[in-house]
Design a protein around this motif. Structure first.
Motif, mmCIF file in Angstrom:
data_model
loop_
_atom_site.group_PDB
_atom_site.id
_atom_site.type_symbol
_atom_site.label_atom_id
_atom_site.label_comp_id
_atom_site.label_asym_id
_atom_site.label_seq_id
_atom_site.Cartn_x
_atom_site.Cartn_y
_atom_site.Cartn_z
ATOM 1 N N TYR A 45 0.858 -0.925 -0.044
ATOM 2 C CA TYR A 45 -0.122 0.033 0.352
ATOM 3 C C TYR A 45 0.980 1.087 0.109
ATOM 4 C CZ TYR A 45 -3.530 3.033 1.439
ATOM 5 O OH TYR A 45 -5.137 3.658 0.742
ATOM 6 N N LEU A 47 3.279 2.214 2.400
ATOM 7 C CA LEU A 47 3.110 3.158 3.655
ATOM 8 C C LEU A 47 4.654 2.729 4.248
ATOM 9 C CD1 LEU A 47 -0.475 2.314 5.686
ATOM 10 C CD2 LEU A 47 0.416 4.254 4.992
ATOM 11 N N HIS A 60 3.962 5.648 -2.259
ATOM 12 C CA HIS A 60 3.124 6.426 -1.540
ATOM 13 C C HIS A 60 1.472 5.502 -1.642
ATOM 14 C CE1 HIS A 60 0.430 9.818 -0.169
ATOM 15 N NE2 HIS A 60 1.297 10.356 0.266
ATOM 16 N N PRO A 61 0.749 6.239 -0.456
ATOM 17 C CA PRO A 61 -0.538 5.439 -1.482
ATOM 18 C C PRO A 61 -1.381 6.047 -1.686
ATOM 19 C CG PRO A 61 0.263 5.648 1.298
ATOM 20 C CD PRO A 61 1.195 6.000 0.581
ATOM 21 N N ASN A 62 -0.468 6.509 -2.517
ATOM 22 C CA ASN A 62 -1.819 7.500 -3.432
ATOM 23 C C ASN A 62 -1.454 7.571 -4.710
ATOM 24 O OD1 ASN A 62 -2.977 9.834 -2.684
ATOM 25 N ND2 ASN A 62 -1.388 11.614 -2.493
ATOM 26 N N ILE A 110 -3.189 4.071 -4.326
ATOM 27 C CA ILE A 110 -4.656 4.151 -4.933
ATOM 28 C C ILE A 110 -4.734 4.310 -6.436
ATOM 29 C CG2 ILE A 110 -6.299 5.919 -4.732
ATOM 30 C CD1 ILE A 110 -5.455 6.723 -1.713
ATOM 31 N N HIS A 130 -7.749 -0.582 7.419
ATOM 32 C CA HIS A 130 -6.396 -0.561 7.849
ATOM 33 C C HIS A 130 -6.806 -1.316 9.437
ATOM 34 C CE1 HIS A 130 -3.907 1.682 6.049
ATOM 35 N NE2 HIS A 130 -4.493 2.572 5.647
ATOM 36 N N PHE A 140 -8.344 2.046 12.599
ATOM 37 C CA PHE A 140 -9.343 2.647 11.920
ATOM 38 C C PHE A 140 -8.735 3.933 11.750
ATOM 39 C CE2 PHE A 140 -13.317 -0.087 12.635
ATOM 40 C CZ PHE A 140 -12.754 -0.461 11.822
ATOM 41 N N LYS A 141 -9.132 4.905 10.051
ATOM 42 C CA LYS A 141 -8.107 6.384 9.636
ATOM 43 C C LYS A 141 -9.806 6.599 8.987
ATOM 44 C CE LYS A 141 -4.169 4.169 9.044
ATOM 45 N NZ LYS A 141 -2.425 4.349 10.415
ATOM 46 N N LEU A 142 -10.084 6.747 10.796
ATOM 47 C CA LEU A 142 -11.320 7.393 10.360
ATOM 48 C C LEU A 142 -11.437 9.151 11.598
ATOM 49 C CD1 LEU A 142 -14.252 4.709 10.446
ATOM 50 C CD2 LEU A 142 -13.588 6.150 8.795
ATOM 51 N N LEU A 161 -13.078 12.234 2.308
ATOM 52 C CA LEU A 161 -12.282 12.904 2.907
ATOM 53 C C LEU A 161 -11.321 13.381 1.633
ATOM 54 C CD1 LEU A 161 -11.485 14.782 4.793
ATOM 55 C CD2 LEU A 161 -9.531 13.020 5.875
ATOM 56 N N GLY A 162 -10.504 14.378 1.161
ATOM 57 C CA GLY A 162 -9.618 14.333 0.017
ATOM 58 C C GLY A 162 -9.613 14.307 -1.391
ATOM 59 N N ARG A 203 -12.859 5.476 -3.517
ATOM 60 C CA ARG A 203 -11.919 5.506 -4.264
ATOM 61 C C ARG A 203 -11.667 4.475 -5.388
ATOM 62 N NH1 ARG A 203 -11.909 8.023 -0.364
ATOM 63 N NH2 ARG A 203 -10.888 10.260 0.387
#
Ligand SMILES: Nc1ncnc2c1ncn2[C@@H]1O[C@H](COP(=O)(O)OP(=O)(O)OP(=O)(O)O)[C@@H](O)[C@H]1O
Ligand SMILES: [Mg+2]
Lengths: 520, 326
Positions: A53, A55, A74-76, A79, A87, A90-92, A104-105, A159
């Protein structure tokens, strides 16, 4: 078929901990399959997925997607290549709404401004499309964990991910939520999505995965078709030896009452009953299991018994004495031990050393300190002893514990709590997030303490665990004891119906009706 | 007693709004930093820097508006330095703040002496105080006119900043990302948001606003620089940001509260016989009370809930008929 993902010769050394987390790992996933990734705590699963991913940067190795060699820095990048990750933690953003989190984003704007309503509609449509209902306007912090996870999955789908990585998605879910997640995973795989999911629960592997890969000590041990393997074989591959999946117990030697709760009631933060008129006893030499879906008062009950919070009604007796006014320290001095639910926050101080963590509950014991000074030498000898007794492999006396894996951290907690010969032990979710080998260890140790004459209150949302360890089972539902069962004769069905708020009478009627139906 | 009531006048409101302005500017800066998850305890030194640089630049440029701009740039640069040291070398922000709070007081005095040889304060007849502006039409509204009009540009700018910051934080993607960074940095980073950039932005904006607040003191309100001129207003601004729950509108109201407390104590000194030293403490007592309220807010709610529950339990017991022994 060309694999959807192929990772070749991935190696990653962590300089700070001198750990080779991934050692020439080869890993490949077919398009459209559900691929389970299993292995002990610290085997390197999360590291491997974090590399995929973007990271973590690998030291060496190559990644191919649809046979194209690619770089993921990079995660980008991940994606962009259609990889999404849910994860382990959680990434919230808790105070944001579901829609705000999912978008988000990548918020749509009009003249530079956000449009709440458009966002909600977008998310509602997304949820509809994948048949994952959510309320776009609900705040994430008000949602149960299972729902939060759904938000994470939708976030990944929005995404345009075609490959989903789920890191221990079931560790924090109730059995019901797990079932829902399994349905979701199956549905996605039917739609052509590829799902990689990490888990410690081999039952889940068998029920949802097409293939399974096993890691151990940073190496890839092998990949199997689920239809051609079995739980014992997978456990053996994971741990490298035969594993007892169900702990052996001797006949119970029941002694005197060691802990008694008399009609206790506890308020929650809003002034409503978290625990309401609960009474029970725990004898020496027995394990009493508290079963129940999480959030039915377990936390408050444990906090009250351990002394972290006060009672609002009733009383608690320990060794025949009322201890309502006793502090945590006084209760510990009397012989109470507590394996808390959250080892990262309550159980351990990750900022300090192994030694200090091991003596923190009795640093002022004459054994460890004199005239207000710590006796460093005795302490480190003690640490040495605990490390050996509980085989905390990766831990070294005098060194930090921040990078130990979950299993080893839990061994540190268990080592501290059980090395003082306690008369009574509260074990709250003692095996959450642990691999089969570590679970075996914790279960074995608890049963040994019971045989030595300690009374144990086991609080667990894992039905299997309660069934396997307890001598007696109490089911907690909405702060009350919904029923008591003898563990020797209780069935999962009985516990399950009590956990859902039903009673055993209902079950008998239901069974009778079934039989009549069969007869007619 | 008549003396005490005579303090409530339009002039009191005017001076309350004026005294609130430096606190408001710094507090907005504190709030945006809090929202971005970078604790800014250096508002005090950034204000002081702004006060000093502002008056110096006004003197050398011969233009007070120029002084304001230079003060903002100086504050922004100090914020940038903080961001750089924090992100690049992981220097703790609290330690940085303490260090600068100590350094800037002495540094301003040192430079003042080196340049002008003065000891406690400095001024020059050539410096022009930023002029007050009457807003056409608004100034003619009965009752409200005199309250809303007749301030200098810094006061109006601070109101404008409240609105802009509200729109940015709650209506624009950038602001939402900034709040996401403050609440859960790794959540923001995994969706590709540049957390470092947004935190740097917050520190720079915060530095510029606090410095403008400082310049208000030296060339907006007076035309004079004295040693330690900010005099704790940066700390009050931190309290105001907390009191206003880091929301621009909340911060605006909280700052007004502190501004009025300040103005009120000045008035009371003029019209009553109360010992002036005691009255001067008033704004500080107000701050202390507010901080205590902030600290107790959740605690009190919790213990109230608990008390309700216990009372209910006791009522239940009383209602139950005495149990028959079985
Ligand atoms: N950032 C890091 N710095 C140093 N060491 C690390 C770091 N992350 C992981 N490790 C180490 O690398 C090893 C592999 O960790 P990893 O998190 O990949 O294990 P895992 O298989 O996901 O375990 P678990 O089942 O407990 O989640 C462990 O020994 C861990 O201590
Ligand atoms: Mg992991």
């Amino acid at each position: 078929m060309t694999p959807a993902i192929e990772m070749k010769g991935i190696t990653k050394d962590f300089a700070s901990t001198r750990v080779r987390a991934n050692d020439h790992v080869d890993f490949s996933v077919e398009p459209g399959e559900v691929h389970a990734l299993v292995g002990e705590n610290g085997a390197g699963k999360t590291t491997l997925m974090s590399i995929l991913y973007g990271l973590i940067k690998p030291d060496s190795g190559e990644i191919f997607i649809d046979s194209q060699k690619i770089r993921i820095d990079h995660p980008n990048d991940a994606i962009q290549h259609g990889i999404g990750m849910v994860h382990q933690h959680f990434k919230l953003v808790p105070s944001f709404t579901v829609a705000q989190n999912i978008l988000l984003g990548m918020e749509p704007t009009q003249a530079g401004l956000l449009n709440q309503q458009q966002e909600n509609e977008l998310v509602a449509a997304l949820a509809e499309k994948y048949n994952l209902p959510v309320d776009p306007t609900a705040r994430v912090r008000d949602l149960p964990v299972g729902m939060q996870q759904r938000v994470e999955i939708l976030k990944v789908l929005e995404r345009k991910a075609k490959i989903l990585i789920l890191d221990e998605p079931t560790a924090v879910l109730t059995p019901q939520e797990v079932n829902e997640l399994v349905t979701v995973i199956r549905g996605l795989s039917r739609l052509g999505y590829t799902v990689i999911f990490i888990t410690h629960k081999l039952v889940e592997v068998m029920s949802v995965a097409d293939r399974v890969s096993v890691m151990r000590g940073g190496k890839m041990i092998g990949t199997k078709k689920v239809s051609e393997t079995s739980i014992p074989e997978l456990a053996r591959m994971m741990v490298g030896r035969e594993v007892l999946l169900r702990v052996k117990k001797k006949e119970m030697q029941r002694g005197d009452v060691v802990l008694e709760a008399r009609d206790i009631s506890i308020s929650d933060v809003n002034g409503l009953a978290a625990i309401s008129h609960v009474s029970f006893q725990v004898h020496r030499g027995e394990i009493v299991g508290i079963a129940g879906v999480s959030g039915n008062g377990q936390t408050e009950l444990v906090e009250a018994i351990s002394g972290m919070n006060s009672l609002d009604g009733g009383e608690i007796l320990f060794k025949g004495k009322i201890i309502d006014e006793a502090s945590v320290g006084e209760r510990r001095d009397m012989g109470m031990a507590h394996i808390p639910e959250d080892r990262m926050v309550v159980g351990l101080n990750l900022q300090t050393t192994l030694d200090e963590n091991l003596i923190v509950s009795r640093y002022d014991d004459s054994q460890f300190s004199r005239y207000g000074f710590l006796l460093m030498k005795t302490i480190s000898e003690f640490a040495e002893k605990v490390v050996r007794a509980f085989s905390i492999a990766a831990a070294r006396p005098g060194e930090g514990i921040a990078t130990l894996s979950g299993g080893n951290l839990q061994k540190v907690v268990v080592g501290r709590e059980l090395s003082g010969d306690p008369a009574f032990i509260i074990a709250n979710q003692p095996t959450r997030g642990l691999d089969v080998g570590s679970i075996e260890f914790v279960h074995k140790t608890l049963v040994e303490e019971r045989d030595k004459g300690a009374g144990i209150l086991l609080v667990s949302v894992e039905l299997d665990e309660v069934m396997a360890l307890s001598d007696r089972i109490l089911v907690l539902y909405r702060g009350r004891i919904q029923g008591e069962l003898d563990a020797a004769t209780a069935t999962e069905e009985e516990v399950g119906i009590l956990m859902a708020g039903g009673n055993l009478q209902d079950l008998k009627y239901a069974q009778r009706a079934d039989q009549q139906e069969l007869r007619s | 007693m008549e003396g005490l009531f005579s303090v409530f006048t339009v002039e009191l409101l005017n001076s309350g709004i004026r005294l609130a302005t430096p606190i408001l500017l710094a507090a907005l800066g504190g709030a945006i930093c809090n929202q971005a998850g970078v604790l800014n305890l250096a508002l005090e030194s950034k204000m002081l820097l702004g006060a000093f640089v502002g008056i110096l630049a006004a003197y050398y440029l011969g233009n007070s508006y120029g002084g304001l701009l230079v003060a903002m740039v100086a504050g922004g640069l100090l914020g940038l330095l903080f961001a750089f040291l924090y992100h690049k070398y992981k220097v703790d922000l609290v330690i940085l703040a303490i260090a600068f709070n100590l350094i800037i007081v002495e540094l301003t005095v040192f430079v003042m002496r080196a340049l002008f040889g003065n000891v406690g304060s400095w001024s020059d007849p050539s410096i022009v105080r930023i002029p007050d502006i009457e807003i056409p039409f608004i100034k003619d509204i009965p009752l409200l006119g005199p309250i809303l009009s007749g301030y200098n540009i810094i006061v109006y700018f601070s109101w404008f900043a409240v609105i802009v910051m509200f729109i940015y934080l709650y209506r624009m993607p950038g602001g939402r990302h900034l709040r996401a960074v403050g609440e859960n940095k790794s959540a923001a980073e995994t969706v590709g948001i540049n957390a470092i950039l947004l935190q740097t932005l917050a520190l720079v904006v915060s530095g510029a606003l606090a410095a403008l607040g400082g310049a208000f003191l030296s060339i907006g309100h007076l035309k004079l620089f004295t040693r330690n001129m900010s005099n704790g207003r940066g700390w009050i601004a931190i309290a105001a940001a907390m009191f206003g729950v880091n929301h621009p509108v909340g911060v605006f109201l909280a700052s007004l509260f502190f501004g009025f407390a300040d103005a009120f104590s000045v008035r009371v000194q003029n019209v009553t016989e109360l010992p002036p030293n005691l009255v001067k403490l008033l704004p500080n007592v107000a701050t202390l009370l507010v901080l205590i309220i902030i600290a107790l807010r959740t605690k009190v709610a919790l213990s109230m809930a608990r008390r309700r529950f216990r009372a209910q339990l006791r009522a239940e017991e009383a209602a139950k008929p005495a149990e028959e022994p079985v």
